[in-house]
Write an enzyme that holds these catalytic residues in place. Structure first.
Site, PDB file in Angstrom:
ATOM      1  N   CYS A  31      14.087  46.915  -1.364  1.00 43.28           N
ATOM      2  CA  CYS A  31      13.591  48.120  -0.682  1.00 43.28           C
ATOM      3  C   CYS A  31      13.272  49.222  -1.690  1.00 43.28           C
ATOM      4  O   CYS A  31      14.177  49.789  -2.305  1.00 43.28           O
ATOM      5  CB  CYS A  31      14.665  48.568   0.316  1.00 43.28           C
ATOM      6  N   CYS A  34      14.784  52.659  -0.978  1.00 46.24           N
ATOM      7  CA  CYS A  34      16.238  52.613  -1.206  1.00 46.24           C
ATOM      8  C   CYS A  34      16.536  52.859  -2.684  1.00 46.24           C
ATOM      9  O   CYS A  34      17.474  53.580  -3.032  1.00 46.24           O
ATOM     10  CB  CYS A  34      16.816  51.258  -0.828  1.00 46.24           C
TER      11      CYS A  34
END
Length: 106
Positions: A31, A34
């Site tokens: 991600c 993230c």
């Protein structure tokens, strides 16, 4: 102190039974947002040490807790107090916004 990685098995002890508010960062290796948010979360973990505990849950390694709390998109940040979920934010945000959100829940 940076944030602590927590698995499904440790979640109850580290989050729900914690004696202070806990910020949980749900994330995954793949991600992008993230990875951008991670250093910000670590900085805030240091700045707020003693007032709030910050933990990270890798949703690929520990899928049960994210499913239990309805995590659909990541990064998802949740604040728990006294074993109860009190607020959730989904997506990346600047450090100032993240800090204000956490402070508003303490």
């Amino acid at each position: 102190m940076s944030s602590l990685g927590v698995s499904d098995a440790e979640f109850d002890k580290e989050v729900l039974q914690a004696d202070q508010p806990v910020v949980v960062d749900f994330w995954a290796e793949w991600c992008g947002p993230c990875k951008q948010l991670s250093p910000v979360v670590d900085e805030l973990a240091q700045e707020l040490a003693g007032r709030v505990k910050v933990v990270k849950v890798n949703i690929d390694e520990s899928p049960n807790v994210p499913t239990q709390y309805g995590v659909r998109g990541i990064p998802t940040l949740m604040i728990f107090k006294g074993g109860k979920l009190v607020d959730t934010r989904v997506g990346g945000m600047p450090k100032s916004q993240l800090s204000e959100w956490i402070e508003s829940q303490l």
